[in-house]
Scaffold this motif. Structure first.
Motif, PDB file in Angstrom:
ATOM      1  N   SER A  71       4.096   0.743 -10.725  1.00  0.00           N
ATOM      2  CA  SER A  71       3.874  -0.299 -11.481  1.00  0.00           C
ATOM      3  C   SER A  71       4.625  -1.802 -11.033  1.00  0.00           C
ATOM      4  O   SER A  71       3.770  -2.485 -11.205  1.00  0.00           O
ATOM      5  CB  SER A  71       4.691   0.152 -12.817  1.00  0.00           C
ATOM      6  OG  SER A  71       5.053  -0.920 -13.510  1.00  0.00           O
ATOM      7  N   ALA A  72       5.739  -1.720 -10.659  1.00  0.00           N
ATOM      8  CA  ALA A  72       6.167  -2.979 -10.070  1.00  0.00           C
ATOM      9  C   ALA A  72       5.298  -3.562  -8.881  1.00  0.00           C
ATOM     10  O   ALA A  72       5.004  -4.709  -8.693  1.00  0.00           O
ATOM     11  CB  ALA A  72       7.567  -2.696  -9.493  1.00  0.00           C
ATOM     12  N   THR A  73       4.694  -2.782  -7.989  1.00  0.00           N
ATOM     13  CA  THR A  73       3.784  -3.313  -6.857  1.00  0.00           C
ATOM     14  C   THR A  73       2.513  -3.738  -7.470  1.00  0.00           C
ATOM     15  O   THR A  73       2.039  -4.632  -7.314  1.00  0.00           O
ATOM     16  CB  THR A  73       3.526  -2.032  -5.987  1.00  0.00           C
ATOM     17  OG1 THR A  73       4.726  -1.153  -5.646  1.00  0.00           O
ATOM     18  CG2 THR A  73       2.835  -2.488  -4.761  1.00  0.00           C
ATOM     19  N   VAL A  74       2.065  -2.996  -8.730  1.00  0.00           N
ATOM     20  CA  VAL A  74       0.666  -3.375  -9.132  1.00  0.00           C
ATOM     21  C   VAL A  74       0.808  -4.683  -9.903  1.00  0.00           C
ATOM     22  O   VAL A  74       0.174  -5.593  -9.783  1.00  0.00           O
ATOM     23  CB  VAL A  74       0.161  -2.338 -10.159  1.00  0.00           C
ATOM     24  CG1 VAL A  74      -1.264  -2.869 -10.825  1.00  0.00           C
ATOM     25  CG2 VAL A  74      -0.114  -1.091  -9.522  1.00  0.00           C
TER      26      VAL A  74
ATOM     27  N   ASP B  12       0.909  -1.223   0.109  1.00  0.00           N
ATOM     28  CA  ASP B  12       0.106  -0.008   0.045  1.00  0.00           C
ATOM     29  C   ASP B  12       0.798   1.200   0.173  1.00  0.00           C
ATOM     30  O   ASP B  12       0.439   2.363  -0.715  1.00  0.00           O
ATOM     31  CB  ASP B  12      -0.867   0.046   1.022  1.00  0.00           C
ATOM     32  CG  ASP B  12      -1.947   1.060   1.254  1.00  0.00           C
ATOM     33  OD1 ASP B  12      -2.366   1.507   0.045  1.00  0.00           O
ATOM     34  OD2 ASP B  12      -2.268   1.537   2.324  1.00  0.00           O
ATOM     35  N   ALA B  13       1.792   1.271   0.819  1.00  0.00           N
ATOM     36  CA  ALA B  13       2.769   2.493   0.783  1.00  0.00           C
ATOM     37  C   ALA B  13       3.442   2.697  -0.512  1.00  0.00           C
ATOM     38  O   ALA B  13       3.660   3.955  -0.652  1.00  0.00           O
ATOM     39  CB  ALA B  13       3.810   1.985   1.868  1.00  0.00           C
ATOM     40  N   LYS B  14       3.463   1.735  -1.405  1.00  0.00           N
ATOM     41  CA  LYS B  14       4.099   2.057  -2.553  1.00  0.00           C
ATOM     42  C   LYS B  14       2.770   2.616  -3.535  1.00  0.00           C
ATOM     43  O   LYS B  14       3.501   2.905  -4.806  1.00  0.00           O
ATOM     44  CB  LYS B  14       4.732   0.838  -3.345  1.00  0.00           C
ATOM     45  CG  LYS B  14       5.642   0.288  -2.373  1.00  0.00           C
ATOM     46  CD  LYS B  14       6.954   1.122  -2.388  1.00  0.00           C
ATOM     47  CE  LYS B  14       7.824   0.840  -1.173  1.00  0.00           C
ATOM     48  NZ  LYS B  14       8.136   1.927  -0.418  1.00  0.00           N
ATOM     49  N   LEU B  15       1.935   2.493  -3.192  1.00  0.00           N
ATOM     50  CA  LEU B  15       0.619   3.008  -4.107  1.00  0.00           C
ATOM     51  C   LEU B  15       0.311   4.410  -3.722  1.00  0.00           C
ATOM     52  O   LEU B  15      -0.458   5.013  -4.534  1.00  0.00           O
ATOM     53  CB  LEU B  15      -0.539   1.769  -4.156  1.00  0.00           C
ATOM     54  CG  LEU B  15       0.224   0.469  -4.619  1.00  0.00           C
ATOM     55  CD1 LEU B  15      -1.168  -0.506  -4.551  1.00  0.00           C
ATOM     56  CD2 LEU B  15       0.605   0.687  -6.149  1.00  0.00           C
ATOM     57  N   ARG B  16       0.217   4.575  -2.464  1.00  0.00           N
ATOM     58  CA  ARG B  16      -0.720   5.845  -2.332  1.00  0.00           C
ATOM     59  C   ARG B  16       0.437   7.137  -2.206  1.00  0.00           C
ATOM     60  O   ARG B  16       1.465   6.996  -2.480  1.00  0.00           O
ATOM     61  CB  ARG B  16      -1.076   5.730  -0.671  1.00  0.00           C
ATOM     62  CG  ARG B  16      -0.205   5.576   0.247  1.00  0.00           C
ATOM     63  CD  ARG B  16      -0.632   5.397   1.724  1.00  0.00           C
ATOM     64  NE  ARG B  16       0.464   5.212   2.683  1.00  0.00           N
ATOM     65  CZ  ARG B  16       0.508   4.353   3.269  1.00  0.00           C
ATOM     66  NH1 ARG B  16       0.062   3.076   3.395  1.00  0.00           N
ATOM     67  NH2 ARG B  16       1.792   4.460   4.194  1.00  0.00           N
TER      68      ARG B  16
ATOM     69  N   ALA C 279       7.550   6.879  -7.148  1.00  0.00           N
ATOM     70  CA  ALA C 279       7.977   6.899  -8.674  1.00  0.00           C
ATOM     71  C   ALA C 279       7.009   5.869  -9.469  1.00  0.00           C
ATOM     72  O   ALA C 279       6.776   4.705  -8.674  1.00  0.00           O
ATOM     73  CB  ALA C 279       9.377   6.322  -8.666  1.00  0.00           C
ATOM     74  N   PRO C 280       6.683   6.070 -10.454  1.00  0.00           N
ATOM     75  CA  PRO C 280       5.783   5.023 -11.306  1.00  0.00           C
ATOM     76  C   PRO C 280       6.370   3.678 -11.523  1.00  0.00           C
ATOM     77  O   PRO C 280       5.805   2.790 -11.577  1.00  0.00           O
ATOM     78  CB  PRO C 280       5.805   6.025 -12.702  1.00  0.00           C
ATOM     79  CG  PRO C 280       6.632   7.076 -12.727  1.00  0.00           C
ATOM     80  CD  PRO C 280       7.176   7.366 -11.335  1.00  0.00           C
ATOM     81  N   GLU C 281       7.690   3.551 -11.645  1.00  0.00           N
ATOM     82  CA  GLU C 281       8.548   2.605 -11.761  1.00  0.00           C
ATOM     83  C   GLU C 281       8.131   1.461 -10.150  1.00  0.00           C
ATOM     84  O   GLU C 281       7.670   0.428 -10.377  1.00  0.00           O
ATOM     85  CB  GLU C 281      10.077   2.539 -11.650  1.00  0.00           C
ATOM     86  CG  GLU C 281      10.505   3.151 -12.669  1.00  0.00           C
ATOM     87  CD  GLU C 281      10.506   4.468 -12.647  1.00  0.00           C
ATOM     88  OE1 GLU C 281      10.389   5.074 -11.587  1.00  0.00           O
ATOM     89  OE2 GLU C 281      10.630   5.277 -13.771  1.00  0.00           O
ATOM     90  N   LEU C 282       7.910   2.204  -9.277  1.00  0.00           N
ATOM     91  CA  LEU C 282       7.577   1.521  -8.120  1.00  0.00           C
ATOM     92  C   LEU C 282       5.886   1.214  -8.127  1.00  0.00           C
ATOM     93  O   LEU C 282       5.570   0.007  -7.712  1.00  0.00           O
ATOM     94  CB  LEU C 282       7.688   2.344  -6.749  1.00  0.00           C
ATOM     95  CG  LEU C 282       9.399   2.688  -6.535  1.00  0.00           C
ATOM     96  CD1 LEU C 282       9.476   3.275  -5.074  1.00  0.00           C
ATOM     97  CD2 LEU C 282      10.011   1.528  -6.510  1.00  0.00           C
TER      98      LEU C 282
END
Lengths: 1067, 253
Positions: free
Chosen positions: A920-923, A862-866, A915-918
């Motif tokens: 994306s990787a999380t999703v 979650d922390a990587k998405l919000r 960052a979008p890379e993160l």
């Protein structure tokens, strides 16, 4: 006998009488030892070093005091002071001068002699003598020369020693650099350079000082000192002074040439010194480009229309005049002219001299733009190209080298540069052939180099230097640029390079025989009064031939790596030419056991830089699956690379890890072999290294390794890595500031979303069109943000720009953030590959959830998405409060046109997001979770906050983020088995409640086909499951897009194919 | 001399078209003066350079000190006083001989020849100095390089043959000729110039070579040029301009 003649002079020096007698003794000694190694040795063992040091020190102190008194504080008389100093040349000065000459002559004996010199503390007094305000200029010249000799000698020791390694602290080079790069030392150099060149003496001093800088400047701290002392600006001044002679405007010519008259012969040294400082640093490159004198002479090119209001338009015009000169020369000498059709077909050719150059299109059908543009290069580039074409030897080489470095900078910070097409054309037709010619001519087998070695040693050294440097220039030029790579290959460089590489192993095992001695060396008992340290010779270095072979081997390897970097066809070509054997040979490390420089041959192993270069070639080659499966395995590349993983030098370790990354891909036939040799443990261990690059590279390799590994090994891998460690990596540093940081202008700028990162991105297979787009889009949009008309010409603008570049490069916080993101991305991908299984039974997911703990795991994701700074409960509305930050970066401005009407989603503040890379990787992890067992899918949906944070991402400007979003939704509503229908319906209902159905409707309008098709399937699933979608969806009937059903059928198949998404070869 | 490099040798009744083209070109006086000055300075004619500077209203490019020392070095080599020459070179820049073993060896060999000359001049004199010198100065180096060794052996054989002057082999007479000194002197001059960051050789030499190259190219390409193109430097024309030394050796003293 030779021996008998030395003692009188030595005796005098060891037991000094009068200064006059000492001068005579030194002169005699000098004449005795010049060119006679044995006598040098004799002098040193008799303890000459100590007395030389004492002499120099005493005189330096006296001289300094005396002149201080004379100067008496008035600073303006600096130049006249040196003049006066010259006149009052005293016996003491002569004494110092002679002593300095003797030191220089001793240093010529090689590293063995430098050791006692350093032990005798000879450097400090020498460096003191550099101050032009205190020392007679003749002595300054002599001292500079001696310092250069010492530096040259030191270079033979072990030039590859890495200054950042702790072991290097004992090396001579380290000690010498330490002494030269002190505040006062650099200050003296700056003072020397600041003299205005007029007389021949001053010119010589400037030249030697520049050489000293050029030879010694390698490390970051040295560059910083030089730049801080203003030396880069001074060098730019000198460069401009030489360049001004080519400027055809009479007014400026008169002005400039009166001020400075540096002979052209200095030019290559100046260029090389500048290159040495700006290499590997965008900030220093910018400092150079924006330095006052460069700006004044070269200005920046104009859009032609606006050139009129530019106050520097006159000078710009004069550089334009240089272009036709360059071009006419081109059309005459271009060897390919015959093979291409005449370009008369282009009607626009009138008045456009570029039309004579065949466009890149005829060379390579990559671009859609076939029209010839008549953009001109930036004036500095034009001039450098002109220099490269006019000059020969080192001058040409140094101009090409600087051009290559500046080109690299232009790619990272494009501004007012011509379009990429123009630049490529310039480089491929004007520069690459020159470099190719230099490589060919300097090749050890060529006629020219044979002839040169028969000539004076100076000519031979120059030839060697060219051979060592020109492949490197080529590497720098073509790195990451397909058309230039192709151009280089067209220029038939490849066979030459490989031939040179082969030759580098054939250097005979040092033929240098020992000097003949009139009698057997007697072991005399040493005088106990002589200081033992400064009278014992050190180890002799390597023979010049071997060092030379190492150096050019390294550059050729780097050139091959660059050429083979991006295109499969070229990789195959490299292999076909038979490079593989030699590359493997270059993977064998040099071992200390085979020490003894004299007997060491170029075949017996390779120093660290060669190993690194060889790893780079292998890495480049291994990006081709077919090469990987054929020649690389045939040559048994795995074992030597694997052994390099445990090399003591961390740089070698990193390079080897990067190769391993590609070798453990599951397409690689070497995978099992490497796994069997226990790579897992090594990599996990390396992940805990203190060196970031090694950690990063190892995690990347593990990511590849982990894919398709057996359950048991995966679990073992996770254990060795440590869940705690992974969590720590994923959390980043605790007090992370937001990614968006104010830039110099105070604007909130998401630096991480800035201009594309040049590194590592190769993986994501950008098609050439995309690249083109990026270029054409970013340049105008970047300009848009400046006030119209201001093109970084004013001082403030330049300062802002410099600050921006500096922050980007040197701000430790930004850099650590960037590193953090890179490694987090790898960690996320590792998890993703970890939970990915051939048979989707969700076992690994269970294991992961168990070891991490459900809530902790989802909180991590979650922390990587919000958005940053928002609590996990925060909704997107909070982000809405500050709607659009200045949309500084082209990506944002471009994508905001994304349709948002008809949905509840509005544009969140993307800058506040990770960052979008993160993201994306999380999703993608979510995608795989959503592909797990039903329970796992439901578990995912039940993470409401997490899901709520995913929803806004549907409108993320980056395609890379929206694609996995669509896939996740797709997987969640996909019915695998009819038994599952009920469960799926439930999921669909909860998803609708969360607003995902609406989200799918947004996605269906997406410009990206992949996203769109996934969305179509999702909507139809929603319809099928809940059954009212058709009535409500007023938009986007699937038929509009076609292929909806097909996409649905291919859904899972596609997902399977997506496992490979992280198969990216290491770039 | 300046004009002769471009002018026609004689007024032939029908001018070759190429010759007419040549006549049409008016080389800039400054360029020609520059080349001449460069020659005088590089080759070490300080007084001529000074006068020429006055006449052509030019500035002397280098300071005279270096020209002067180069002249002295050359003179010393020409008269066979190698010891002085070496000392002077070392005064100027010891690096020159330190880093160019071949040049150093050539100088030392000259010195050895002189020593042998004096040793053998009278039947009574002692050859020990020559032997000592050879073993202490030349022998250590000779062991490292086949060519050095051969040269040294050849030179040492002078000790045996020299008193009997008439029947010397060609190789040995060459060692005694002044041209050997001149050759070494010109090499030293070039080395000194290079070490000072100047052009090693006078530009005029490279201009002559360039012309020669162009002519060969033109002939190979079958261009319409006169059967013979004279340089205007009668002596030099007889030899191909391939060597660095021939063309100007004539002018050296």
């Amino acid at each position: 006998m030779g021996r008998s003649t030395i003692p009188p002079a030595l005796n005098e020096l060891l037991n000094p009488s009068t200064p006059e007698a000492q001068v005579t003794a030194l002169q005699n000694l000098k004449n005795e030892i010049v060119g006679h190694e044995q006598r040098k040795e004799l002098a040193v063992t008799h303890g000459i070093v100590k007395s030389l040091a004492r002499l120099l020190r005493a005189e330096a102190r006296k001289g300094g005091k005396r002149r201080m008194n004379v100067t008496n504080g008035h600073s303006a008389g600096l130049f006249s002071e040196t003049r006066r100093g010259l006149e009052e040349w005293s016996t003491e000065d002569e004494l110092r001068s002679q002593a300095t000459l003797v030191v220089g002559s001793l240093a010529n004996g090689g590293p063995a002699f430098v050791t006692p010199l350093l032990a005798g503390d000879i450097l400090p007094p020498l460096l003191e003598a550099l101050r032009p305000s205190e020392t007679p200029s003749k002595l300054v010249t002599t001292t500079l020369r001696t310092l250069n000799q010492i530096v040259d000698a030191v270079a033979q020791e072990k030039p590859w020693v890495d200054m950042s390694e702790s072991s290097s602290r004992f090396s001579l080079a380290f000690a010498v650099n330490e002494s030269i790069y002190t505040k006062s030392g650099i200050q003296s150099l700056a003072e020397l350079l600041a003299q205005s060149a007029g007389t021949w003496k001053v010119t010589q001093q400037i030249e030697s000082a520049i050489r000293l800088i050029m030879k010694t400047c390698r490390e970051e701290y040295q560059k910083k000192m030089l730049v801080d002392a203003g030396i880069l600006d001074l060098l730019a001044d000198k460069l401009v002074a030489v360049a001004a002679m080519d400027d055809e405007i009479p007014t400026t010519e008169a002005k400039q040439s009166n001020r400075e008259q540096l002979p052209r012969i200095c030019l290559s040294d100046i260029l090389d010194a500048v290159s040495a400082i700006i290499k590997d640093s965008h900030f220093y490159t910018a400092r150079f480009l924006y330095s006052h004198s460069i700006q004044q002479l070269f200005g920046w090119p104009k859009e032609r229309a606006s050139a009129t209001q530019d106050e520097s338009s006159s000078s710009v015009a004069s550089w334009d005049k240089l272009i036709p000169r360059v071009q006419t020369m081109t059309s005459k000498s271009d060897p390919y002219k015959q093979s291409w059709p005449a370009l008369g077909a282009y009607p626009s050719a009138t008045g456009d001299s570029y039309a004579r150059l065949p466009s890149m299109d005829s060379l390579q059908q990559t671009s859609s733009r076939g029209v010839i543009t008549d953009e001109s290069e930036s004036p500095l580039f034009i001039w450098l190209m002109y220099v490269a074409r006019r000059g020969e030897g080192r001058e040409r080489l140094s101009a090409c080298w600087l051009l290559a470095l500046l080109k690299k900078f232009g790619e990272r910070w494009p501004l007012n540069d011509p379009s990429r097409m123009t630049r490529e054309r310039h480089f491929s037709y004007l520069i690459i052939p020159l470099v190719e010619k230099m490589i060919e001519e300097s090749s050890p087998t060529s006629e020219q180099s044979k002839r040169a070695s028969a000539l004076s040693p100076a000519a031979r050294d120059e030839m060697r230097y060219i051979l060592e440097r020109s492949p490197l220039v080529l590497a720098e030029l073509v790195a990451g640029n397909k058309s230039l790579q192709t151009a280089a290959v067209h220029a038939r460089t490849l066979p030459t390079l490989i031939q040179i590489l082969k030759k580098s192993f054939d250097v005979p095992a040092t033929p240098s025989k020992p000097l003949w001695q009139p009698r057997a060396s007697s072991h005399e008992v040493k005088d106990p009064r002589i200081d033992p340290v400064s009278s014992t010779l050190g180890r002799s270095g390597f023979s010049a031939d071997v060092l030379h072979a190492f150096k050019y081997r390294e550059s050729v390897l780097l050139a091959l790596a660059a050429i083979a970097g991006d295109q499969d066809s070229l990789r195959k070509l490299v292999i076909e030419m038979g490079a593989a054997t030699h590359i493997i040979e270059a993977l064998v490390p040099y071992t200390e056991s085979s020490e003894q420089g004299a007997t060491f041959s170029a075949r017996d192993g390779n120093p660290d830089p060669v190993l690194v270069a060889a790893c780079k070639v292998i890495r480049s080659l291994s990006r081709s699956v077919s090469v990987l499966r054929t020649s690389l395995i045939d040559h048994g590349v795995a074992q030597p690379v694997f052994e390099l993983l445990t090399h003591p030098n961390v740089k070698v370790q990193i390079a080897a890890t990067e190769v391993i990354t590609n070798l453990v891909l599951d397409v690689s036939p070497m995978r099992t072999e490497i796994i069997d040799s226990g790579v897992l443990g090594t990599l996990c261990e390396q992940c805990h290294s203190a060196n970031f690059d090694l950690r990063f590279g190892s995690l990347w390799a593990l990511k590849h390794l982990c894919l398709g590994l057996s359950h048991g090994m995966k679990i073992q891998c996770l254990e060795e890595l440590g869940v705690g460690w992974l969590i720590q990596v994923l959390n980043g540093e605790p007090s992370k500031p937001a990614m968006g940081t104010p830039n110099a202008a105070g604007e909130q700028v998401d630096i991480l979303n800035a201009v594309d990162e040049p590194h590592m991105d190769i993986d994501e297979e950008p098609s050439s069109e995309e690249d083109e787009d990026a270029m054409t889009e970013s340049i105008p949009s970047m300009r848009r943000h400046q006030r119209p008309g201001s093109r970084y010409t004013s001082a403030t603008n330049i300062r802002d720009r410099l600050q921006q570049i500096k922050n980007d490069e040197q701000d430790p916080r930004l850099n650590s953030e960037r590193d953090d993101i890179r490694i987090q991305e790898q960690a996320l991908d590792f998890i993703r590959n970890f939970i990915l299984e051939d048979k989707a039974d969700g076992e690994m997911i269970d294991h992961l959830l168990k070891t991490f703990g459900h809530s902790r795991f989802f909180e991590l994701l979650d922390a990587k998405l919000r958005p940053k700074n928002s609590l996990s409960s925060a909704s997107t509305s909070q982000a809405q409060a500050s709607p659009s930050t200045p949309s500084y970066w082209p990506n944002n401005t471009h994508r905001t046109s994304f349709p948002t009407s008809g949905t509840s989603l509005s544009q969140p503040n993307w800058a506040a997001y990770p960052a979008p890379e993160l993201i994306s990787a999380t999703v993608y992890i979510l995608v795989h979770l959503a592909n797990g067992r039903n329970a796992q899918r439901s578990l995912l949906i039940s993470q409401t906050t997490l899901m709520q944070h995913v929803l806004p991402l549907f409108t993320h400007p980056r395609r890379d983020v929206r694609v996995p979003c669509a896939w996740m939704l797709h997987n969640l509503v996909w019915i695998e088995d009819h038994i599952d229908e009920a469960v799926t319906r439930e999921r669909a209902l909860s998803l609708r409640q969360l607003g995902f159905e609406e989200g799918a409707k947004v996605l269906i309008k997406d410009l990206d086909l992949d996203v769109k098709q996934r969305a179509i399937v999702c909507i139809s699933q929603f319809d099928k499951l809940i059954g009212e979608g058709h009535a409500r969806s007023g938009f986007a009937s699937p038929s509009t897009f076609g292929g909806g059903g097909e996409a649905g059928a291919g859904g899972l198949g596609r997902l399977g194919g997506m496992h490979g998404w992280r198969h990216d070869s290491r770039g | 001399m300046s004009s002769s490099t471009v002018s026609v040798s004689a007024a032939t009744p029908t001018l070759h078209p190429f010759q007419r083209k040549v006549d049409d070109i008016k080389p800039s006086k400054t360029d020609i003066n520059f080349v001449i000055m460069d020659y005088l300075v590089s080759e070490g004619y300080p007084r001529a350079a000074e006068r020429f500077a006055k006449e052509a209203n030019l500035q002397l490019p280098h300071d005279e000190e270096s020209i002067q020392s180069r002249v002295e070095i050359r003179r010393a080599i020409h008269v066979g006083d190698i010891d002085t020459a070496i000392t002077k070179i070392n005064d100027l820049n010891p690096q020159i001989l330190d880093t160019d073993p071949a040049l150093h060896f050539a100088l030392l060999r000259l010195q050895l020849i002189e020593l042998i000359r004096t040793c053998t001049s009278s039947a009574t004199s002692d050859i020990t100095p020559a032997l000592n010198f050879a073993s202490s100065q030349l022998a250590p180096r000779a062991a490292t390089n086949q060519e050095f060794l051969r040269d040294l052996e050849l030179t040492m054989s002078l000790l045996i043959f020299l008193p009997a002057t008439e029947t010397l082999q060609k190789e040995l007479t060459e060692l005694l000729e002044p041209s050997l000194r001149r050759n070494v002197a010109s090499k030293v001059n070039e080395a000194v110039l290079t070490s000072m960051g100047a052009h090693g050789e006078a530009r005029m030499r490279s201009v002559v070579r360039l012309r020669q190259w162009a002519e060969t190219k033109a002939r190979a390409a079958g261009k319409d040029i006169p059967p013979s193109l004279l340089l205007g430097l009668q002596d030099a024309d007889e030899r191909p301009a391939n060597g660095n030394t021939e063309a100007t050796d004539v002018m050296v003293q």
